[in-house]
Write a protein that holds these residues in place. Structure first.
Motif, short mmCIF file in Angstrom:
data_model
loop_
_atom_site.label_atom_id
_atom_site.label_comp_id
_atom_site.label_asym_id
_atom_site.label_seq_id
_atom_site.Cartn_x
_atom_site.Cartn_y
_atom_site.Cartn_z
N ARG A 167 138.61 94.24 12.47
CA ARG A 167 137.10 93.60 11.85
C ARG A 167 137.52 92.57 13.06
O ARG A 167 136.22 92.46 13.84
CB ARG A 167 136.56 92.95 10.54
CG ARG A 167 136.60 94.37 9.44
CD ARG A 167 135.64 93.47 8.38
NE ARG A 167 136.27 93.13 7.59
CZ ARG A 167 136.50 91.61 6.83
NH1 ARG A 167 135.51 91.19 8.03
NH2 ARG A 167 137.32 90.77 6.87
N ALA A 171 136.67 95.10 15.84
CA ALA A 171 134.94 95.94 15.57
C ALA A 171 134.14 94.79 16.32
O ALA A 171 133.33 94.89 16.46
CB ALA A 171 134.83 95.79 14.24
N ARG A 172 134.95 93.62 16.67
CA ARG A 172 134.26 92.16 16.89
C ARG A 172 133.02 91.58 15.95
O ARG A 172 132.15 91.30 16.10
CB ARG A 172 134.06 91.78 18.68
CG ARG A 172 135.45 92.73 19.31
CD ARG A 172 135.42 91.18 19.54
NE ARG A 172 137.41 91.42 20.34
CZ ARG A 172 137.04 91.59 21.61
NH1 ARG A 172 136.17 90.96 22.33
NH2 ARG A 172 137.95 91.75 22.04
N GLU A 173 133.85 91.76 14.85
CA GLU A 173 132.58 91.32 13.45
C GLU A 173 131.53 89.68 14.35
O GLU A 173 131.21 89.29 14.09
CB GLU A 173 132.74 91.58 12.46
CG GLU A 173 132.61 92.59 11.17
CD GLU A 173 133.45 92.55 10.16
OE1 GLU A 173 133.31 91.48 9.80
OE2 GLU A 173 133.09 93.84 9.77
#
Ligand code: AMP
Ligand code: GLY
Length: 422
Positions: A167, A171-173
């Motif tokens: 994450r 996903a570079r949340e």
């Protein structure tokens, strides 16, 4: 009369403004909040809008700027103000890396022999995944950059650690904050918050405090910005405090100076006391929220020399005295917090709550509407009370908290449980 600008908009900044106003300063805040607007001049400038903050400080001809939150510190607001000859409380951009980058702060601790959990830093997601899969023990995954408290996962197993890596890292949340990841050992023990104010060489130690980060009683549920705090916590006795100062605070300040970025401002160390040994979880280069609400209500005498001395590089004349032996703060939060929450709910009972002896109510997320206040944030109010004992402070804070009503009000009933009777 000193003219002081406080940058920020939370209950922490309300507590700073309250203190400085009592101490006789002319206080301005940017952007401030609805509670701050009751006692000081507020200016609609975002905390991280550096150009406009600098222009405001110049226009107001302030004697001192106090920067509350981390984002403008990490972005270099204090450097900008200092370059113009404006006294500013808070670390330089270089020193604020202790909070702005977890990889930097961990390496700094290793360089200076400061006790902390063992760690590895990764910029490659697959390498991080391979590491946690092979580790076979519980690990903590941290996004390197600022993430407003959302960048840490204390994983119960390898799957949870891997999920956090995916994450944050893939996903570079949390955006670029997750470009670098720190994976570290899990520590177990009570957590405490230790604040000092430094002028670059000397420091003034503030009273130890303890925050409660989880949303629910019994330290359950997701992490929040902080649901309450109290001071002093019993697990910091004289011996533990001596270790914190000698093993953590002093080598940190010496290390900053030796590496060319002397630390000026508030250094707040998050510690876990592992079998009596203070171990650093993280550095914050600013005051804690809600710890500041407790510290500012306990502080005796004027706090102006503390802020000014640090900003100007000379704390030699500052004495710490604590008027109130104890303080406890209960946060009232919106329904759904720390997830999504509704806004605009009418707040009743503030005046009656403020009548409880020893109580001060700091605003975190409120706005004005129809002559009253409505909710506008996740954390809404920080109800703070002093007392001769922590039990007295707790009884007062909860009596006041119970007089305040808004739909969906959430609070923890057990703030200070490690220090209270029965
Ligand atoms: P930090 O932002 O680094 O303070 O982490 C947020 C919270 O995560 C801390 O207040 C701790 O409750 C927890 N935490 C961080 N690092 C560790 C660790 N090494 N072991 C156990 N818990 C940790
Ligand atoms: N109370 C924790 C923080 O301010 O980061």
């Amino acid at each position: 009369m000193k003219r002081i600008l406080v940058v920020g908009s939370g209950a922490r900044e309300h507590a700073l403004v309250w203190r400085l106003t009592r101490d006789g300063a002319e206080v301005h805040a940017a952007p401030g909040n609805a509670g701050i607007a009751e006692i000081a001049a507020v200016h609609a400038v975002a905390a991280d809008d550096l150009d406009t903050q600098v222009a405001l400080a110049q226009r107001l001809k302030v004697d001192l700027v106090i920067v509350g939150p981390e984002a403008p510190l990490v972005a270099g607001l204090v450097d900008r103000l200092s370059a113009l000859g404006i006294a500013a409380f808070g670390p330089s951009k270089a020193a604020a890396r202790l909070e702005g980058s977890k990889a930097f702060s961990k390496d700094f601790m290793v360089r200076h022999g400061i006790p902390t959990a063992g760690h590895h830093t990764f910029t490659d997601v697959d390498e991080a995944l391979a590491f946690v899969r092979a580790a076979r023990r519980p690990l903590v995954v941290k996004a390197d950059g600022l993430a407003a408290g959302k960048g840490v996962v204390v994983a119960k197993d390898a799957d949870e650690a891997a999920d956090a890596i995916e994450r944050f890292g893939r996903a570079r949340e949390l955006g670029d904050a997750g470009a670098t990841l720190v994976v570290e050992e899990t520590l177990v023990g009570p957590e405490v918050s230790y604040h000092v104010v430094s002028d670059g060489t000397r420091y003034v130690a503030l009273a130890p405090a303890q925050d409660h980060k989880r949303i629910f009683d019994g330290d359950r549920g997701p992490n929040t910005g902080g649901m309450g705090a109290y001071s002093p916590p019993p697990m910091v006795d004289a011996e533990v405090e001596r270790k914190i100062r000698e093993r953590v605070i002093e080598p940190t300040l010496r290390g900053c100076a030796a590496e060319g970025f002397p630390f000026r401002g508030a250094l707040f160390v998050g510690l876990m006391i592992v079998d009596g040994e203070p171990t650093v979880l993280e550095y914050n280069t600013r005051f804690g929220d809600p710890e500041t609400e407790c510290l500012m209500t306990r502080w005796g005498g004027s706090a102006i020399p503390l802020f000014e001395g640090a900003a100007k590089g000379d704390l030699s004349a500052v004495q710490t005295t604590w008027d109130a032996p104890a303080s406890l703060c209960v946060v009232l939060a919106s329904e759904g917090y720390p997830g999504a929450y509704p806004k605009g709910r009418r707040i009743e009972g503030l005046d009656r709550a403020a009548e409880v002896a020893g109580v001060v109510i700091f605003h975190a997320g409120t706005t004005r509407a129809d002559g009253g206040f409505v909710t506008s944030g996740g954390r809404v109010l920080a109800v703070t009370a002093t007392g001769v004992t922590l039990d007295e402070a707790a009884d007062r804070a909860y009596a006041a908290a119970d007089r305040i009503q808004f739909e969906g009000k959430q609070l923890r009933r057990d703030i200070g449980w490690q220090a209270r009777r029965g």
